[in-house]
Structures are given as C-alpha cells and as structure tokens.
Motif scaffolding. Structure first.
Motif, PDB file in Angstrom:
ATOM      1  N   VAL A 185      38.919  25.816  34.276  1.00  0.00           N
ATOM      2  CA  VAL A 185      39.943  26.738  33.896  1.00  0.00           C
ATOM      3  C   VAL A 185      40.972  25.845  33.049  1.00  0.00           C
ATOM      4  O   VAL A 185      41.195  24.876  33.050  1.00  0.00           O
ATOM      5  N   VAL A 186      41.513  26.933  32.282  1.00  0.00           N
ATOM      6  CA  VAL A 186      42.743  26.622  31.594  1.00  0.00           C
ATOM      7  C   VAL A 186      43.992  26.980  32.542  1.00  0.00           C
ATOM      8  O   VAL A 186      43.931  28.167  32.574  1.00  0.00           O
ATOM      9  N   PRO A 187      44.704  26.093  32.901  1.00  0.00           N
ATOM     10  CA  PRO A 187      45.785  26.347  33.675  1.00  0.00           C
ATOM     11  C   PRO A 187      46.977  26.989  32.850  1.00  0.00           C
ATOM     12  O   PRO A 187      46.835  27.207  31.705  1.00  0.00           O
ATOM     13  N   GLY A 188      48.065  27.220  33.640  1.00  0.00           N
ATOM     14  CA  GLY A 188      49.249  27.777  32.894  1.00  0.00           C
ATOM     15  C   GLY A 188      49.365  29.120  33.154  1.00  0.00           C
ATOM     16  O   GLY A 188      49.169  30.223  32.658  1.00  0.00           O
ATOM     17  N   VAL A 234      57.187  37.988  28.276  1.00  0.00           N
ATOM     18  CA  VAL A 234      56.309  37.351  29.188  1.00  0.00           C
ATOM     19  C   VAL A 234      55.306  38.212  29.828  1.00  0.00           C
ATOM     20  O   VAL A 234      55.220  39.375  29.293  1.00  0.00           O
ATOM     21  N   ALA A 235      54.533  37.839  30.819  1.00  0.00           N
ATOM     22  CA  ALA A 235      53.674  38.804  31.485  1.00  0.00           C
ATOM     23  C   ALA A 235      53.301  38.510  32.831  1.00  0.00           C
ATOM     24  O   ALA A 235      53.430  37.286  33.212  1.00  0.00           O
ATOM     25  N   GLU A 236      53.027  39.479  33.612  1.00  0.00           N
ATOM     26  CA  GLU A 236      52.764  39.401  35.067  1.00  0.00           C
ATOM     27  C   GLU A 236      51.555  38.397  35.181  1.00  0.00           C
ATOM     28  O   GLU A 236      50.709  38.572  34.234  1.00  0.00           O
ATOM     29  N   GLY A 237      51.396  37.546  36.060  1.00  0.00           N
ATOM     30  CA  GLY A 237      50.201  36.870  36.188  1.00  0.00           C
ATOM     31  C   GLY A 237      48.823  37.339  37.062  1.00  0.00           C
ATOM     32  O   GLY A 237      47.842  37.134  36.837  1.00  0.00           O
ATOM     33  N   PHE A 238      49.554  37.954  37.927  1.00  0.00           N
ATOM     34  CA  PHE A 238      48.355  38.977  38.863  1.00  0.00           C
ATOM     35  C   PHE A 238      47.700  39.870  38.187  1.00  0.00           C
ATOM     36  O   PHE A 238      48.496  40.761  37.418  1.00  0.00           O
ATOM     37  N   ARG A 239      46.463  39.962  38.407  1.00  0.00           N
ATOM     38  CA  ARG A 239      45.701  40.988  37.254  1.00  0.00           C
ATOM     39  C   ARG A 239      45.412  41.941  38.390  1.00  0.00           C
ATOM     40  O   ARG A 239      44.341  42.449  38.825  1.00  0.00           O
ATOM     41  N   ALA A 240      46.513  42.757  38.945  1.00  0.00           N
ATOM     42  CA  ALA A 240      46.391  43.861  39.650  1.00  0.00           C
ATOM     43  C   ALA A 240      45.793  45.094  39.129  1.00  0.00           C
ATOM     44  O   ALA A 240      45.951  45.071  37.860  1.00  0.00           O
ATOM     45  N   CYS A 241      45.004  45.807  39.846  1.00  0.00           N
ATOM     46  CA  CYS A 241      44.186  46.908  39.374  1.00  0.00           C
ATOM     47  C   CYS A 241      44.986  48.068  38.988  1.00  0.00           C
ATOM     48  O   CYS A 241      44.664  48.861  38.013  1.00  0.00           O
ATOM     49  N   GLY A 242      46.129  48.267  39.608  1.00  0.00           N
ATOM     50  CA  GLY A 242      47.076  49.364  39.230  1.00  0.00           C
ATOM     51  C   GLY A 242      46.522  50.761  39.813  1.00  0.00           C
ATOM     52  O   GLY A 242      47.640  51.728  39.695  1.00  0.00           O
ATOM     53  N   ILE A 243      45.582  50.991  40.735  1.00  0.00           N
ATOM     54  CA  ILE A 243      45.261  52.058  41.265  1.00  0.00           C
ATOM     55  C   ILE A 243      44.815  52.269  42.577  1.00  0.00           C
ATOM     56  O   ILE A 243      44.687  53.086  43.240  1.00  0.00           O
ATOM     57  N   CYS A 244      44.749  50.969  43.426  1.00  0.00           N
ATOM     58  CA  CYS A 244      44.764  50.982  44.819  1.00  0.00           C
ATOM     59  C   CYS A 244      45.917  51.499  45.375  1.00  0.00           C
ATOM     60  O   CYS A 244      46.892  51.530  44.857  1.00  0.00           O
ATOM     61  N   ARG A 286      42.061  44.907  45.306  1.00  0.00           N
ATOM     62  CA  ARG A 286      40.919  44.142  44.563  1.00  0.00           C
ATOM     63  C   ARG A 286      40.622  42.823  44.666  1.00  0.00           C
ATOM     64  O   ARG A 286      39.511  42.137  44.585  1.00  0.00           O
ATOM     65  N   GLY A 287      41.827  42.009  45.237  1.00  0.00           N
ATOM     66  CA  GLY A 287      41.638  40.529  45.751  1.00  0.00           C
ATOM     67  C   GLY A 287      42.461  39.734  44.618  1.00  0.00           C
ATOM     68  O   GLY A 287      42.803  40.404  43.533  1.00  0.00           O
ATOM     69  N   TYR A 288      42.514  38.657  44.822  1.00  0.00           N
ATOM     70  CA  TYR A 288      43.205  37.532  44.108  1.00  0.00           C
ATOM     71  C   TYR A 288      42.454  37.268  42.718  1.00  0.00           C
ATOM     72  O   TYR A 288      41.369  36.907  42.695  1.00  0.00           O
ATOM     73  N   ASP A 289      43.307  37.708  41.696  1.00  0.00           N
ATOM     74  CA  ASP A 289      42.866  37.337  40.226  1.00  0.00           C
ATOM     75  C   ASP A 289      44.066  37.029  39.294  1.00  0.00           C
ATOM     76  O   ASP A 289      45.022  37.925  39.365  1.00  0.00           O
ATOM     77  N   GLU A 290      44.096  35.950  38.811  1.00  0.00           N
ATOM     78  CA  GLU A 290      45.638  35.494  38.498  1.00  0.00           C
ATOM     79  C   GLU A 290      45.381  34.627  37.236  1.00  0.00           C
ATOM     80  O   GLU A 290      44.620  33.870  37.056  1.00  0.00           O
ATOM     81  N   THR A 291      46.099  34.925  36.003  1.00  0.00           N
ATOM     82  CA  THR A 291      46.081  34.110  34.848  1.00  0.00           C
ATOM     83  C   THR A 291      46.493  32.733  35.217  1.00  0.00           C
ATOM     84  O   THR A 291      47.374  32.319  35.876  1.00  0.00           O
ATOM     85  N   GLY A 292      45.622  31.808  34.890  1.00  0.00           N
ATOM     86  CA  GLY A 292      45.971  30.357  34.943  1.00  0.00           C
ATOM     87  C   GLY A 292      45.288  29.562  36.103  1.00  0.00           C
ATOM     88  O   GLY A 292      45.149  28.483  36.217  1.00  0.00           O
ATOM     89  N   GLY A 316      57.234  37.115  54.224  1.00  0.00           N
ATOM     90  CA  GLY A 316      56.529  35.914  53.569  1.00  0.00           C
ATOM     91  C   GLY A 316      56.390  36.556  52.075  1.00  0.00           C
ATOM     92  O   GLY A 316      56.552  37.656  51.724  1.00  0.00           O
ATOM     93  N   VAL A 317      56.484  35.776  51.026  1.00  0.00           N
ATOM     94  CA  VAL A 317      56.236  36.080  49.697  1.00  0.00           C
ATOM     95  C   VAL A 317      55.282  35.210  49.184  1.00  0.00           C
ATOM     96  O   VAL A 317      55.447  33.958  49.178  1.00  0.00           O
ATOM     97  N   PHE A 318      54.360  35.651  48.495  1.00  0.00           N
ATOM     98  CA  PHE A 318      53.348  35.130  47.557  1.00  0.00           C
ATOM     99  C   PHE A 318      53.481  35.759  46.156  1.00  0.00           C
ATOM    100  O   PHE A 318      52.840  36.879  46.160  1.00  0.00           O
ATOM    101  N   GLY A 319      53.554  35.164  45.095  1.00  0.00           N
ATOM    102  CA  GLY A 319      53.659  35.790  44.052  1.00  0.00           C
ATOM    103  C   GLY A 319      54.796  36.786  43.632  1.00  0.00           C
ATOM    104  O   GLY A 319      55.864  36.619  44.474  1.00  0.00           O
TER     105      GLY A 319
END
Length: 350
Positions: free
Chosen positions: A72-75, A99-109, A122-128, A293-296
């Motif tokens: 992976v390319v982190p960041g 800047v841009a949000e990291g989570f690749r949310a589907c936007g439709i669920c 859709r589950g976890y999917d994040e830039t970096g 709790g907060v995650f992202g």
C-alpha cells in the motif's frame, strides 16, 4: 526500521514517485507513470501529507488486518492542488487547493443516507490503507469526496484537516454548550485540535490533561483555561459535563469516565485493545453516563472542520514540528510515537 531505498532498478525512469509499504517493516520509494483519474475522479498534486500513529501501526504491522491491504501507498492526511480531472468532473476544479475525505463511502446505503458516512454498510475502505494514499507526488480520489479550499489557503496547515475532522466528529458527538466544564484527555495533535474547536463554544472551563508539560502549555495557547498532569486527574473526578478522550492509552478510557459528572458525556477517539478499556459498566448505569465512540469522520464533520479552518477558528499550522521529503520516509515515520515531547505533527512534503 529500514532506511528508505533509492529508486529500484526495475522502476521506470521519469513519472511520479510514491512510498510503497510492501509488508510490515519493508518499504521502498518507487517511480512510475503518473496516475490518471478515471470517470468521476480527480488527480491531486500533493503539497503535504501528515504521518500519524495509524501510519506507524501500518508500518509496524500492528494495524488490524481488516483495516489495511499490503502492499500500500500510505497517506490519509493530506492537502494539495487538483491538476487533472476525469470524465464527468467539473474542469473548473483544476488548480483548486483541496482536501478530501478518506473513507470511500458508497453514498447510497442506509447509513450514508442518514449522514453517517463513516459507518458505510459497504464496509471499510480508506485512502492510504486499502487504496493508494498521499505519500506520493500525486493521489487520485473520487471528486465527490473533495472539500475545496479558498484561494491562497495554507496547504501545509490544511494537511491536518483529516485529524481536525476526527476532532470535529468528537466535538459534535459531545454536544458542547456554552458555560460547561469540559476536559480533553491527551494533548497530542488530535487533542490540541479538539481544544481549539471546543474553545469556540465558550466553555466555562476547558482543561487539557496530559503528563507532558510542554503539550499542556501549548493547549493553553490554543484556548484551554486550565491544564493538569495525568497524575493530578484524580482530584478532578466527577467534575466535567463533557470529557473528550484523544490519547488512546490503556487507562484513558476508564479515567475519562471517572472525570465526568453524573449524567455527563464522554467521547472516546482512541483505539483500545479488546477488553483493555477498563470501563466499569456498573458506574455507567448508576451515574447515567453517555459514552460515544468515534472512528474516522463523516462528511458533516469534514465540512465543520474545513469551515473552522477557512474562518480562522482552527489554526493547525503551529502543530507541525517536522517536515521531510519522500526520500526520508523511514526517518519520518520513526519519529511518530517515539515518545519525544518535542515531536508534534510530522509531514512528508513531496
């Protein structure tokens, strides 16, 4: 920790550079063709990218296997300028700082439609972490995740807007009100960003709790009215309407709950090992504490943080203490979590 390699012999000459972590403890600097955005995507020329403990965990192999995909390319903390847009994207974005949000949310669920994009079904999917990140000359992201910045914005400081969005998510979850007594546990990058945001709500008392005196001094500069060492926190038990925990240390979840008054609120941002929080469920019930709790960060928290930055409420630039080129990634990531109180936010600057 291995030192960053030079361009490998099998890498093409020319093009863009990227740090690749092949597996825990093994990384290389590669050079290849510049990425091309697909439909609905943009390419961003990276101005600066921050390194946080999650990146250190990725490098050391301590990140949960469900939340990283090697190589992976982190960041995931970054800012830059759009320099190429894909099909269907407004060409007017070209040249914009962003800047841009990291989570690749589907936007439709269901979760996304209620605004909880950090809980996308859709589950976890994040830039970096699962997608190529910004420890590179360029990063490609969906245009729908962008938060464009005003002309002339400080992109070096804007690289901290990802942790600022997490701090904003914590603050919004805590629902602060003017005049309340508020404590922030931990005066690292996340804690100091939270202090700045909370100070804007004019609390009656805003206490930063951290064993590092240098960090609490900085917290006062950012709006804290009081500071305390961790050892002194026992004297403050039951004092606060709202406690925002940002340290992620083994004992801070439980100690944060002890700081809250009966009927108070606690927001946890740290990642704790299973069963290691030490929170007493009986006390939660008897004192009627609200614990979140907060995650992202969801999209609304990103908007909140960017607005605070562009209006001057949030000034993250002073948190940056070190800057390194991509070639010195190994040295840079070793600083993070090394325990030096003089180390704040570490940036890679392509």
């Amino acid at each position: 920790m291995s030192a960053p390699s030079s361009t490998p012999s099998n890498a093409p000459v020319g093009g863009g550079r990227a740090v690749v972590v092949d597996r825990p403890g093994v990384h290389r600097l590669v050079r290849g063709p510049e990425p091309v955005p697909g439909p609905g995507e943009v390419r961003v020329r990276v101005a600066a990218a921050g390194i946080c403990m999650s990146d250190r965990e990725l490098y050391d192999g301590r990140r949960d296997a469900d939340h990283v995909r090697y190589p992976v390319v982190p960041g995931h903390e970054w800012a830059g300028t759009v320099d190429l847009v894909g099909e269907g994207v407004d060409p007017g974005l070209t040249g914009r700082g962003t800047v841009a949000e990291g989570f690749r949310a589907c936007g439709i669920c269901a979760r996304c439609r209620t605004g909880e994009t950090s809980l996308c079904d859709r589950g976890y999917d994040e830039t970096g972490f699962t997608r190529p990140g910004a420890f590179a000359d360029h990063v490609v992201v969906p245009a729908r995740l962008l938060h464009p910045l005003p002309d002339g914005a400080d992109l070096r400081a804007a690289a901290l807007l990802e942790p600022a969005a997490v701090a904003a998510a914590a603050v919004r979850s805590g629902r602060p009100e003017p005049g309340e007594r508020i404590a922030v546990v931990g005066a690292g990058t996340l804690g100091l960003l939270a202090v700045q945001l909370l100070a804007a709500f004019t609390p009656g008392e805003l206490t930063a709790i951290d064993p590092r005196g240098e960090r609490t001094v900085l917290a006062r500069k950012f709006g804290a009215t009081d500071a305390a060492a961790t050892a002194e926190a026992g004297e403050l038990r039951g004092r606060y309407d709202l406690v925002v925990e940002t340290a992620g240390a083994p004992a801070t979840a439980a100690s944060s709950c002890l700081l809250a008054r009966r009927g108070g609120r606690v927001v946890l941002t740290g990642m704790f090992a299973p069963g290691a929080s030490g929170i007493d469920p009986v006390r939660l019930s008897l004192d009627q504490l609200t614990v979140r709790g907060v995650f992202g960060a969801p999209s609304a928290a990103w908007t909140f943080a960017v607005r605070a930055f562009t209006t001057g409420v949030l000034t993250p630039g002073p948190l940056v203490t070190h800057e390194f080129p991509l070639e010195r990634y190994g040295e840079a990531v070793a600083l993070v979590g090394g325990g030096d109180p003089g180390t704040g936010k570490v940036l890679l600057v392509p």
